[in-house]
Design a protein around this motif. Sequence first.
Motif, PDB file in Angstrom:
ATOM      1  N   PRO A 176       0.448  18.930  99.767  1.00 45.19           N
ATOM      2  CA  PRO A 176       1.860  19.089 100.086  1.00 45.19           C
ATOM      3  C   PRO A 176       2.626  17.796  99.817  1.00 45.19           C
TER       4      PRO A 176
ATOM      5  N   GLY B   9      14.938  27.236 104.530  1.00 45.54           N
ATOM      6  CA  GLY B   9      14.293  28.209 103.647  1.00 45.54           C
ATOM      7  C   GLY B   9      13.103  27.721 102.845  1.00 45.54           C
ATOM      8  N   THR B  10      12.683  26.503 103.108  1.00 48.56           N
ATOM      9  CA  THR B  10      11.575  25.962 102.326  1.00 48.56           C
ATOM     10  C   THR B  10      10.309  26.813 102.480  1.00 48.56           C
TER      11      THR B  10
ATOM     12  N   ALA C  28      16.305  31.760 100.997  1.00 53.57           N
ATOM     13  CA  ALA C  28      15.439  31.832  99.827  1.00 53.57           C
ATOM     14  C   ALA C  28      15.700  33.124  99.039  1.00 53.57           C
TER      15      ALA C  28
ATOM     16  N   ILE D  97      -1.116  27.455 101.255  1.00 57.83           N
ATOM     17  CA  ILE D  97       0.340  27.424 101.061  1.00 57.83           C
ATOM     18  C   ILE D  97       1.060  27.450 102.421  1.00 57.83           C
TER      19      ILE D  97
ATOM     20  N   ARG E  93      16.797  22.989  94.765  1.00 60.48           N
ATOM     21  CA  ARG E  93      15.468  23.253  94.184  1.00 60.48           C
ATOM     22  C   ARG E  93      15.547  24.302  93.092  1.00 60.48           C
TER      23      ARG E  93
ATOM     24  N   GLU F  25       0.928  24.032 103.723  1.00 61.91           N
ATOM     25  CA  GLU F  25       1.941  23.234 103.015  1.00 61.91           C
ATOM     26  C   GLU F  25       3.333  23.510 103.598  1.00 61.91           C
TER      27      GLU F  25
ATOM     28  N   VAL G  43      10.056  29.979 103.169  1.00 67.66           N
ATOM     29  CA  VAL G  43      10.166  31.294 102.526  1.00 67.66           C
ATOM     30  C   VAL G  43       9.970  31.167 101.018  1.00 67.66           C
ATOM     31  N   MET G  44      10.438  30.051 100.472  1.00 71.75           N
ATOM     32  CA  MET G  44      10.242  29.846  99.039  1.00 71.75           C
ATOM     33  C   MET G  44       8.760  29.691  98.727  1.00 71.75           C
ATOM     34  N   LEU G  45       8.027  29.081  99.643  1.00 71.44           N
ATOM     35  CA  LEU G  45       6.603  28.841  99.387  1.00 71.44           C
ATOM     36  C   LEU G  45       5.770  30.080  99.688  1.00 71.44           C
TER      37      LEU G  45
ATOM     38  N   PRO H 100       5.674  16.252 101.618  1.00 70.22           N
ATOM     39  CA  PRO H 100       6.745  16.296 102.636  1.00 70.22           C
ATOM     40  C   PRO H 100       7.733  15.130 102.504  1.00 70.22           C
TER      41      PRO H 100
ATOM     42  N   ASN I 149       3.803  21.723 106.702  1.00 69.92           N
ATOM     43  CA  ASN I 149       3.877  20.308 106.420  1.00 69.92           C
ATOM     44  C   ASN I 149       5.244  19.867 105.906  1.00 69.92           C
ATOM     45  N   VAL I 150       5.870  20.698 105.128  1.00 72.76           N
ATOM     46  CA  VAL I 150       7.133  20.278 104.513  1.00 72.76           C
ATOM     47  C   VAL I 150       8.367  20.816 105.237  1.00 72.76           C
TER      48      VAL I 150
ATOM     49  N   PRO J  95      11.454  20.916 107.101  1.00 73.80           N
ATOM     50  CA  PRO J  95      12.240  19.742 107.489  1.00 73.80           C
ATOM     51  C   PRO J  95      12.491  19.652 108.990  1.00 73.80           C
TER      52      PRO J  95
ATOM     53  N   GLY K  71      15.273  17.414 109.885  1.00 71.32           N
ATOM     54  CA  GLY K  71      15.855  17.870 111.141  1.00 71.32           C
ATOM     55  C   GLY K  71      17.116  18.697 110.981  1.00 71.32           C
TER      56      GLY K  71
ATOM     57  N   ASP L 240      10.072  34.854 106.564  1.00 70.11           N
ATOM     58  CA  ASP L 240      11.321  35.399 106.042  1.00 70.11           C
ATOM     59  C   ASP L 240      12.459  34.706 106.794  1.00 70.11           C
TER      60      ASP L 240
END
Lengths: 406, 66
Positions: free
Chosen positions: A342, B14-15, A113, B47, A362, B50, B17-19, A344, B53-54, B56, A351, B25
């Motif tokens: 959210p 990294g999802t 990120a 957040i 993104r 979230e 960390v973006m959120l 998802p 939840n997301v 992967p 995975g 980190d």
Amino acid sequence: MAQDDVEQLLRYPIPNESALEPPANWARLRQRCPVARVALASGDEATLLTRYDDVKRVLSDPRFTRPTPADNAARVADVESGGVFNSEMATVLPQHGEGHLRWRRMIGKWFTAKRMNALRPGIEAMAERLIDDMVQQGPPADLKASLGFPLPVWVICDMLGVPDSDRDRFAAWSDMMLSMTRFTQAEIETAQVEFGRYMAGHIAAKRAEPGEDLLSALITDTDSDGERMSDATLVATGMGLLIAGHETTANMIGKMVAMLLADRRRWEQLLADRSLVRTAVEEALRMDANSGFGMVRYFTEDIEIAGTVLPPGTTAVCSMAAANRDESAFDAADEMNLGRSPNPHLAFGAGAHSCIGQPLARTELQTVLDVLLRKLPSLELAVDVSDLRRVEGLVVGGLRELPVRW
Amino acid sequence: MKVFVDQDKCCGAGTCVMLAPDVFDQRDEDGIVVLLDGQPSEGLHPIVREAANVCPAGAITVSDNA
Ligand code: HEM
Ligand code: SF4
């Protein structure tokens, strides 16, 4: 359908006239036939999964991976070449277990990120330049050709340390290597050979004079076992990133903008509240009904899915796009809710094999949308939604063109 | 709220960390998740939920009792 003996197998991919809407039978498949036998274009048989929970579970199951040429898996199509994860990448890049993990962790640091935030200003400048050029040529314009197609190539070239002057060649090779219909097999093979030769030369140059790019770093880095990447792996990694990151992102830019303009209230909602850009991008990824073939998994052991035991040797096709419309996972799944959170969705898989480029994708999608809203608030479709056409091809879905005016 | 991460499951996408960059980190060398704040403040709870939840890889868990 799965259990009875009716030999009327559903053909997959499911033909669909509409560019943005899902085929009618997705809902039926999820409800009645979550484990469906289907016939692929090659004539081979596979098992189609469409429910959110099943798709997510299979994609995240570390036992199963994309089929390698050694597996006796169903063939997607008759042609040898083409496909996001075609033979070259699948044979050179490790697909399974420890080797895959090591490879992934070596390139992982290029997709953090933090790094994406550092790339953002550069991506923004590229988007602005491409949009300025499009505006200069005047409306109507094909947003896919002017912006969606070049931007991801520019970004990948930048990451790989490829000079700006070679971007167009990269774009052309990528287009040929991925196309299954527009070019002949000979042209596709020539593109592969030329690209491989270019990359080998590029890597030799980076070895002699390292830069600040991913390949220069990979040349000197060692993995967790202290091993260096072979030249073949370096070439395949460069090729893999281009192939996995170009057409996917290019098409998604077009489809995202098309979905937002198809009902212009969505565009207006974003103009009124820019803070929705992040969730709007996720919702576009979830709603994409034309994401392509889906992800293939080859089962090497028994697995039970929705009450059906699938034996080893089964080739499963996971339709992330159908799963993303599953009412049991998303409220009002057929409605585009720009603030959904959210979210998802499975557009990037799930995975250990899930898309490593997702933070980059993104960042590109969010940046493109931000810049478009800022520079072209009056953007609208220049044709009727029903006149948008899908690209024909098997692996990555998209629109043939996206005519817009402003 | 208590947050846990499983570095063995993490696939470095990294999802999270973006959120929630104040909570998560990534290691510089391979992009694997690092937990910065195991007990984030109230305002961050939505957040962080979230992010869990997301993720992967299903590598983030959140417990509410505490
Ligand atoms: C909107 C754009 C994109 C979409 C929808 C997408 C989708 C996907 C999906 C579904 C997978 C999982 C494959 C599987 O489970 O077998 C994947 C893998 C991958 N993607 Fe993406 N992708 C996108 C953009 C990118 C970009 C920009 C890059 C890099 C430049 C990239 C690089 C990769 C790589 C290297 C893999 C293989 C990962 C592995 O096997 O560990 N993708 N992508
Ligand atoms: S979102 Fe999950 S997989 Fe991605 S970096 Fe965070 S913990 Fe790892």
